[in-house]
Each structure stands twice: as structure tokens, then as C-alpha cells.
Design an enzyme around this catalytic site. Structure first.
Site, mmCIF file in Angstrom:
data_model
loop_
_atom_site.group_PDB
_atom_site.id
_atom_site.type_symbol
_atom_site.label_atom_id
_atom_site.label_comp_id
_atom_site.label_asym_id
_atom_site.label_seq_id
_atom_site.Cartn_x
_atom_site.Cartn_y
_atom_site.Cartn_z
ATOM 1 N N SER A 84 -9.551 2.520 1.653
ATOM 2 C CA SER A 84 -8.418 3.162 1.011
ATOM 3 C C SER A 84 -7.414 2.178 0.417
ATOM 4 C CB SER A 84 -7.704 4.070 2.023
ATOM 5 O OG SER A 84 -7.201 3.317 3.112
ATOM 6 N N SER A 120 -11.092 0.270 5.445
ATOM 7 C CA SER A 120 -10.198 0.363 4.302
ATOM 8 C C SER A 120 -9.605 -0.957 3.831
ATOM 9 C CB SER A 120 -9.062 1.348 4.606
ATOM 10 O OG SER A 120 -9.558 2.662 4.664
ATOM 11 N N LYS A 176 0.841 -1.194 0.000
ATOM 12 C CA LYS A 176 0.000 0.000 0.000
ATOM 13 C C LYS A 176 0.881 1.250 0.000
ATOM 14 C CE LYS A 176 -4.066 1.929 2.342
ATOM 15 N NZ LYS A 176 -5.089 1.705 3.390
#
Length: 475
Positions: free
Chosen positions: A162, A186, A87
Site C-alpha cells: 500500500s 506494504s 504516506k
């Protein structure tokens, strides 16, 4: 080495557990596996925009080293030779980490943060970074540096967030394992939108380091995969204690590697289609998921509609999140307001306006909420609920402003099916729970008692056997 590998696309869409076994048995080399994924990334990622930084040569060197280690008979980790993308809010030593913000467009950290380091030590081969919303704020993945990530199931729709780039990369077969973080959904929200599995572990299960707020429990890091087994294997590599992290749990991660599916006979299942009437949900979502309930009952589960009392969860999540945003982004907002999106400015401003009494009230409610869920899980083994309140929406839309006819006050409103669970501290997982008539995935949120992560994986594995293998997106 003579390869018995299937065609590249099939190889890229196999479960990570199978791929790890193939590499370990030397039936497929780490280099072959990497080249298959790099070829698929080159062909498919332009449509998806999941991977925003790519390092093919660095990955090739790491894959060759992984093959050399196997040839030398060295002991290797559980993810040995598997490509992984990190990420873009997680620091990667020597690789650009932007947090989706123009302020960090050229930032190259000097070292890996802990979750990245643990994946590397487990043998994973770093390919690149996955797209995120700016500073991971929100559950729709777009930012001014790289634009929007598209859903592999349908171009033009959101992949969630996210950890949207991670979920889209998994669904598209660009990597077999990925990781992300989850404050308000997320890991779970993008897993639901993209038809993969995302686990929000118990706070402290996957230690976050370095972290300025080491005692905070609202945000966690965790694994994503295409199956429950893949998620469990990845969790085994990233979970475990670290003395630098004050809330780190003591159990070693290895015990999570291969959970046995729970016996559904007599399993006490609570079904909460709208979390006790607290959240509006688009009708298509519970309609798809309700079809699972008779199948669970046919396997011996006892299903009742029930939900813990989550009425104080909004105050807990909203107050503590605002406090965290002020502590984390307040200085950035004051220094460069024009370079930070409005949603972050608004949350930081709310945090700056909080008093000590406000935070204390939220923590008192937090404690009461914990007691509520502990009592609830004395009566039920597992809570099932929709992961998301809506289906994937157009990428041009910042967030849904209305859910089932109910206006949403801000960009967090449509995420409450996840944020209310975040406030409880319970481990929660999203897995594919079915598909709409026109083929979009719908996520089922599976929630277990505080710190019962292994039990959660066992129950999710049992449900996964009922739902069947996840479908592949039409790429």
C-alpha cells in the site's frame, strides 16, 4: 551561497546519504534541493500520480528555516534539509490526510503522528503526501479520490502498495526519502515493483503512536529509499523507544545510520524460491533472482535451498489480520458500508465472525512459528526469497487472480510471499535483485532473525554491493 550542485535531475536521483552530506557541508542549500525536487514533481508526477497532496510554500518555508539553522551553526538532524513525502495514511498536522477514502477527503489532523514528528525533528522538509489504496488495504495503489499510481518503469502498470505512492515517488526522483507501513508487504511489495528498497522492521522498532491496538505486532511502520544506506539513515531517525508504545524496543535509532556491509565469506545463506513449496511464483521472478546466487557464492557465501516451516503462517496472518480489521474498521463498515470498498467489508466481516478460541489458536500458532524461525536462524544467517510472486500488472486490474496457473481465492493470495514472512515477526527488506529481459525490476526479499534489524541491514548492504547500484527508470 555558491552551489556546486549537478543538474537538477541528477541531484534528484542521488542517494539521500549523499544529499544529506551536501546540505550539511553547505555545498547545496536545502532551498536549492527543494526547488529541484518541486520542478521534477511538476514535470513527472502527472505521469505517475505518486504525490496526491503538495504544499510547495510550506516546504519552501521549512527549507529556508533549515538553511538558517545551518547558517547559525545549530546542531541539525541526520535528514536535515531533505524533502520527504508522507504516506497518506499517516497523520500530518495541518495537512490533509485522506487514507484514500471519501470518508476523509477533507480531514486535516491537528497533529503529526509519531513517525511524521520524528522525521520533522530529524530535519526533513515536508513536501506532501503519497498515494495509497483505500485505508491501505491491498498491495495495489488506487482509490476513489486520486485514482491509480503508475509504475515509473512503465506507465500503465501497478506500483504495488500500500506504500505504492512512496515507492513510485522515490523511483521517479520526486523525493529522496519516504516512509510507509507494512502489514502484509506494504513496504516490500511496492519497493520490488518500483526498483527501490523497503524495510519492514521488527515490531516495535519504529513505534506507532497514536494507535488503538498498542500491543499488536502484525502492522509496522518503516523507511523506504533508493539504497540500503538511505533506508538505514531514515531508520536512524524514526527508530527508538517511546514509553507510550508498549511493544517499543529500547535501542536508540542512531546506531542504524551507517551499517557496514557484512563479510560474505562463510555467510550461511538460505534460498527459498517458493518459501518451501507454499507459494506459486511466476517463473520470470525466480529466474532473475537465481542469477544472484553464483555471485554470492563467488564472494564466499555458502548457499543452500532451505526455508523455515511456515505452514502455520497463513492461519496466523489471516486470523490476526481479520481481527485487526474488525477492530479498526468494523464500526466504519457498519455505519457507511457503501463508502468502504468490498475487500475491507469482507475482512471486517471475517473478523466479526471470529471467536475467542479462533484468536487463541492463532496466537498459539504464532508462538510456534516464532520458535521455528529462531531455530532456523541458528542454522542460517539470512533467508533470501522473492519479494513478490508476480511482475507488475496492469493498473486496471484490482489484483492478480492467478499466479503461475494457480487461481487465487482473494486479493491477498498473490501477496503470500510477504504475508507469510510478516507472520514470523522477522525484519525483512526488499531490494532490487535484477531486471527482466524487458527491463522491469524484480525484488529480492532479505529476511533476518527476530529483532536483528542491524544485522539485516548489514547483510542487505553486502548483497547490494553484489547486485550493483539500482537502475534508474526511463523517465
Amino acid at each position: 551561497m555558491t552551489s556546486t550542485a549537478p543538474p537538477d535531475d541528477d541531484l534528484c536521483l542521488r542517494p539521500a546519504t549523499e544529499l544529506a552530506a551536501l546540505v550539511r557541508a553547505k555545498e547545496v542549500s536545502a532551498r536549492e534541493l527543494l526547488e529541484a525536487h518541486l520542478a521534477r514533481i511538476e514535470r513527472i508526477d502527472p505521469q505517475v500520480n505518486a504525490i496526491v497532496t503538495l504544499d510547495p510554500e510550506g516546504a519552501r518555508a521549512a527549507a529556508d528555516a533549515a538553511d538558517a539553522a545551518l547558517a547559525a551553526g545549530e546542531e541539525v538532524g541526520p535528514l536535515h534539509g531533505l524533502p520527504v513525502a508522507h504516506k497518506d495514511t499517516h497523520a500530518t498536522g495541518g495537512m490533509r490526510t485522506t487514507w484514500g477514502s471519501p470518508l476523509h477527503a477533507d480531514t486535516v489532523p491537528a497533529r503529526d503522528e509519531l513517525v511524521v514528528e520524528r522525521l520533522r525533528r530529524a530535519g526533513a522538509v515536508r513536501v506532501g503526501k503519497t498515494n495509497v489504496p483505500e485505508f491501505a488495504a491491498g498491495s495495489h495503489t488506487f482509490n476513489p479520490l486520486f485514482g491509480a499510481t503508475h509504475n515509473p518503469w512503465r506507465h500503465g502498470l501497478s506500483a504495488g502498495g500500500s506504500s505504492g505512492g512512496a515507492a513510485a515517488a522515490l523511483a521517479a526522483g520526486l523525493v529522496p526519502v519516504a516512509e510507509g507501513s507494512d502489514m502484509g508487504g506494504s513496504l516490500r511489495n511496492p519497493a520490488a515493483f518500483c526498483g527501490v528498497v523497503g524495510l519492514r522492521p521488527s515490531p516495535g522498532r519504529v513505534p506507532t503512536w497514536p494507535a488503538g491496538l498498542g500491543w499488536a505486532t502484525l502492522s509496522v511502520q518503516g523507511p523506504m529509499g533508493r539504497t540500503v544506506g538511505d533506508v538505514a539513515l531514515t531508520l536512524s531517525a524514526i527508530a527508538g523507544p517511546d514509553p507510550r508504545v508498549p511493544i517499543a524496543l529500547s535501542e536508540d535509532g542512531a546506531g542504524f545510520a551507517a551499517p557496514r556491509p557484512a563479510d560474505l565469506r562463510g555467510l550461511r545463506v538460505a534460498w527459498a524460491p517458493d518459501l518451501g513449496g507454499l507459494v506459486p511464483v511466476e517463473p520470470a521472478v525466480p529466474e532473475v533472482l537465481a542469477g544472484l546466487l553464483p555471485q554470492l557464492e563467488a564472494q564466499g557465501a555458502v548457499v543452500e535451498e532451505a526455508c523455515p516451516d511456515l505452514r502455520e503462517a497463513d492461519e496466523v496472518f489471516g486470523t490476526l489480520r481479520a481481527w485487526l480489521f474488525e477492530a479498526t474498521f468494523g464500526d466504519v463498515v457498519r455505519r457507511s458500508p457503501e463508502q468502504v470498498k468490498e475487500a475491507i467489508r469482507r475482512n471486517a466481516a471475517r473478523g466479526a465472525a471470529l471467536s475467542g478460541a479462533d484468536v487463541a489458536r492463532a496466537e498459539l500458532a504464532h508462538t510456534r512459528l516464532h520458535e521455528q524461525v529462531v531455530g532456523f536462524f541458528d542454522r542460517y544467517d539470512v533467508l533470501l526469497a522473492p519479494t513478490t510472486q508476480v511482475l507488475p500488472f496492469p493498473v486496471e486490474q484490482e489484483y492478480p487472480t492467478e499466479v503461475a496457473g494457480v487461481p487465487q481465492e482473494d486479493y491477498l493470495g498473490w501477496m503470500r510471499s510477504c504475508t507469510l514472512i510478516s507472520a514470523t515477526g522477522c525484519p525483512a527488506l526488499s531490494l532490487p535483485g535484477g531486471y527482466t529481459a524487458d527491463g522491469l525490476p524484480v525484488g529480492l526479499q532479505v529476511v533476518a532473525a527476530p529483532r536483528a534489524d542491524l544485522r539485516l541491514l548489514e547483510m542487505a548492504a553486502a548483497v547490494e554491493q553484489v547486485t550493483g547500484p539500482a537502475r534508474r527508470p526511463p523517465l
